[in-house]
Each structure stands twice: as structure tokens, then as C-alpha cells.
Write a protein that holds these residues in place. Structure first.
Motif: not given
Length: 435
Positions: A221-222, A224-225, A227, A232, A252, A255-256, A259, A273
């Protein structure tokens, strides 16, 4: 003998030749028979010789053997061994021939790399295990890079790497380094993440159990969130293979995933996704309602409708499926009804994309068309839904879909005379977006 104009043209076309300054015909070279693979009949790029003494192109003969054949295609003899010896003499002759005929547009074939051997993969995996155990980030990164480069060389190498247990080893390394400071171990974690996606088609149980640990999922997730676009995408591809229950509890992740839809990287990442979002909102888990509400709060409905407008078949199916599930919750239904694109798009996609897309589209209309809401029924009839639903019945459909179609037809029938039909094939690209 002098050829007439017409015969000369036919002769030149048949031989695909080129006219030289002196008017002579420069015929394209014919590939020598012994340079062609006996299986594919194409120019060999990586000639190898079997135990029967016959030379083939490596890709062709490997596919032949992997299809379950144990004989030599030319001699029909049973192969005592499937070892393939590179035929360097033929390969150099082919390369020389290519150079001699460069003027005809023939490119020199590159010298092929020797395929990775099982023992090399096993040895490298053992060294990765040792480096991970010692916390040697730099060494582990170097070894993973080696596997990554092998995989880039050929599909054959990828199969060899997977068959020798690399997926479980890398999953274990990812789990180990994700326990520490992610930012400090970011480079090696990202390197591992770059290799895992093409190994995840059929991961071992050990690999799955490692990657679905709480620390691994938090790490995914880190990324995935973040830049970094490549990281990602790779995180989305790996996360797609993780169990829904474990993901639903990961902080999270919702949210990811939103995004990823809001800031699309590419078709594969978007599909991965949407697949995971669909699993989350369609699960039988007690948390399903809360999850759907959270997706609605983050604006997923508008993002889905925007994607559906001109998406390809696979993305359209997945987006419609997610929207259909979200319409099960009160908040999702309200937001979908408030969006001017929902009814037109759901109607337009019936019989336009695939049977699955039609099923989801009809289900969305069925959930939104309330018999007490005359305005919605009139609008749906104006969009030409009645005619399309009749066709769905005529071409045939599953019983569950048939029941929804029949119920919708009964609701819309009363409003047909009042509906001023519009073209349901209209282009929605230029409609003002409600967000």
C-alpha cells in the motif's frame, strides 16, 4: 527474348525485385534451406542441435518439446535427452549471410545469450536467502537485479526462474525487508517488486502466505500510494493476487486503490485495481457496507463513469461491475442517481460491449429505476432502454438477468408514449462532468 511491359511487371512483382541503374533486375535473396528452422521454416535466430544431429531454432524446438512431444520433428526418433547444444557454426554463417544482404533490408541477427540454467537460478536463490538472513541490502539488491535481467532476456528464462522456486524466495525477502524501515529499504524492496508481477500467475502457497502478512500488505500500500509510477503499477499487480479479507483490514488500501483510478498509469494497473475493488465491494464480508461507503465518499462513482465512457472491453466490464455493487448501498445509489452520466451510460453499454457488461448495465438500471420515481423512468425510456431490453430478451439471457429485464420492461412500458426518444448511441465525451 524481350518481355512486354505487362509481362515485365508481372515478372518483377513475382520476384519482388529492385531495378538497378542499368535496368537490370536485382532479385531479393532467397534464404538458404539450411538456414531455416525445420519447424517454423523461418530464418533461425538461435540455432541449437538435438541429440539426433538436427538443428532447429531454440524457440521453436522448445515449444515443440513443451507441448509434450518427445521425438525429433525431422527424424521422428525418440529423444534420449532434451539437451540443446548451440550450433555456433551455423549461427555465424547466418550472421555473415545477413551482413552480405544488408542492402536488401536484411538485419544481422544478434548473437543470442545462453539461456539461464536451473542450477544458476537455484544458486542465486540460495544466495538471496543468505543475504536476506544477514540483512545485506546491497547484496540482495544485486542478486535480485541478476534475476530481473535474466527474465528480460526471454520467456524461457522466466519459466526456468519460476520453476526453480524464485517466487517464494523473493516473497520471503520482501517480507523480511518490509519489517524494517521501508524508506531505508526502499531500493531493494522496489527491485523485488519489479520482478514479482510476472511470477504471480501461479505463486506457491509459501509465496502467498509471505506476501499476505500485515507488514507486506502495508508495504504494498505504501508503494501503491507513492509517486513512482513503475512501483505503483507493480504493487497493484501483486496486490491483485492477495486475499480480500487480509486487504480489507489494511489501513490506507481503499484510498490507494481510488488514487490508481483517479491517476491511471496504464491499462494493466487500472484493470488490477478495478479487480481488487470489485472483490472488496462484492465480498460477503460484514465489512462490505462500510467499504462501499468509503469508496463512495472518495468519489469513486464519478471516476468509474468517466472510465466507462471510452474504456476498452475489460476495463468497461470491471468498472460496470464495481458500479453495480456500489449501487447496493444507499449512499452509492444516491450518488449514482445524482450523476447525469449514470443512466445514459448504463443504457448505452447494453449489447454494446459484451454479455457481462450487458448484465451489469441491466442490473444498474434495475437498481436505479424505482417505480415511485416517475422522472427516472421517463428519462430511462427516452434513452431507448425499452427497445434495448426487448432485444436482450430476444437474443436470450440467463434466468436471473431475464427476471430483471422483464421487471424493467413492465416499469418502462407505461412511459413509452410519453418518452421523446433520444439517440442512445450519442457520444458522451463532451458532456460536462459533474465533478
Amino acid at each position: 527474348m524481350v518481355l512486354s511491359g505487362t509481362l515485365w511487371k508481372v515478372f518483377r512483382r513475382a520476384h519482388k525485385g529492385k531495378a538497378l541503374p542499368g535496368g537490370e533486375l536485382d532479385l531479393e535473396p532467397v534464404i538458404p534451406t539450411h538456414f531455416r528452422c525445420p519447424v517454423s521454416l523461418e530464418l533461425m535466430k538461435d540455432p541449437v542441435t538435438l541429440c539426433t544431429g538436427i538443428t532447429y531454432d531454440r524457440d521453436s524446438i522448445e515449444r515443440w518439446i513443451e507441448s509434450g512431444n518427445n521425438t525429433c520433428p525431422v527424424t521422428k526418433q525418440v529423444l534420449s535427452t532434451t539437451n540443446m547444444i548451440p550450433n555456433h557454426a551455423i549461427r555465424r554463417m547466418i550472421q555473415d549471410w545477413c551482413v552480405e544482404n544488408q542492402s536488401h533490408g536484411i538485419e544481422r541477427i544478434p548473437t543470442p545469450r545462453i539461456p539461464v540454467a536451473s542450477y544458476e537460478v537455484s544458486e542465486t536463490c540460495s544466495r538471496i536467502v543468505a543475504a536476506t538472513r544477514n540483512g545485506d541490502v546491497k547484496k540482495c539488491q544485486e542478486l535480485v537485479g541478476k534475476i530481473k535481467n535474466w527474465g528480460k532476456e526471454s520467456e524461457r528464462n522466466k519459466r526456468c526462474i519460476v520453476e526453480n522456486g524464485a517466487c517464494a524466495v523473493l516473497a520471503s525477502a520482501f517480507d523480511s525487508f518490509s519489517h524494517g524501515n521501508i524508506e531505508e529499504n526502499e531500493v531493494v524492496l522496489e527491485e523485488i517488486l519489479g520482478v514479482l508481477p510476472w511470477m504471480m500467475n501461479n505463486p506457491s502457497q509459501d509465496a502467498r502466505s509471505k506476501l499476505r502478512s500485515e507488514t507486506c500488505l502495508n508495504c504494498l500500500v505504501w508503494f501503491l500510494s507513492g509517486n513512482d509510477l513503475s512501483a505503483r503499477q507493480n504493487a497493484a499487480m501483486v496486490l491483485k493476487e492477495m486475499p480480500v479479507r487480509a486487504i480489507a483490514k489494511t489501513e490506507g488500501v481503499i484510498e490507494a486503490l481510488v488514487k490508481m483510478i483517479r491517476e491511471p498509469i496504464g491499462p494493466n494497473a487500472t484493470k488490477a485495481s478495478l479487480t481488487k475493488i470489485f472483490q472488496l465491494v462484492s465480498s460477503s464480508d460484514d465489512d462490505k457496507e462500510r467499504i462501499s461507503q468509503r469508496f463512495v465518499e472518495l468519489g469513486l462513482v464519478s471516476l468509474l463513469l468517466e472510465a466507462i465512457v471510452d474504456a476498452d472491453k475489460s476495463i468497461c466490464e470491471k468498472a460496470l461491475g464495481v458500479l453495480d455493487c456500489i449501487c447496493d448501498c444507499k449512499e452509492g445509489k444516491e450518488v449514482a442517481m445524482a450523476n447525469a452520466l449514470t443512466l445514459p451510460l448504463a443504457t448505452k453499454k447494453i449489447l454494446r460491449v459484451s454479455p457481462l457488461a450487458t448484465e451489469f448495465s441491466v442490473s444498474i438500471l434495475w437498481k436505479l429505476c424505482d417505480k415511485e420515481d416517475e422522472e427516472v423512468l421517463v428519462e430511462t425510456a427516452q434513452l431507448g432502454a425499452f427497445q434495448k431490453l426487448l432485444v436482450v430478451l430476444q437474443v436470450g439471457c440467463e434466468e436471473s438477468l431475464k427476471e430483471k429485464v422483464t421487471e424493467l420492461l413492465k416499469l418502462l412500458n407505461a412511459y413509452r408514449s410519453r418518452a421523446e426518444c433520444v439517440d442512445s448511441s450519442m457520444d458522451f465525451k463532451y458532456l460536462k462532468k459533474p465533478f
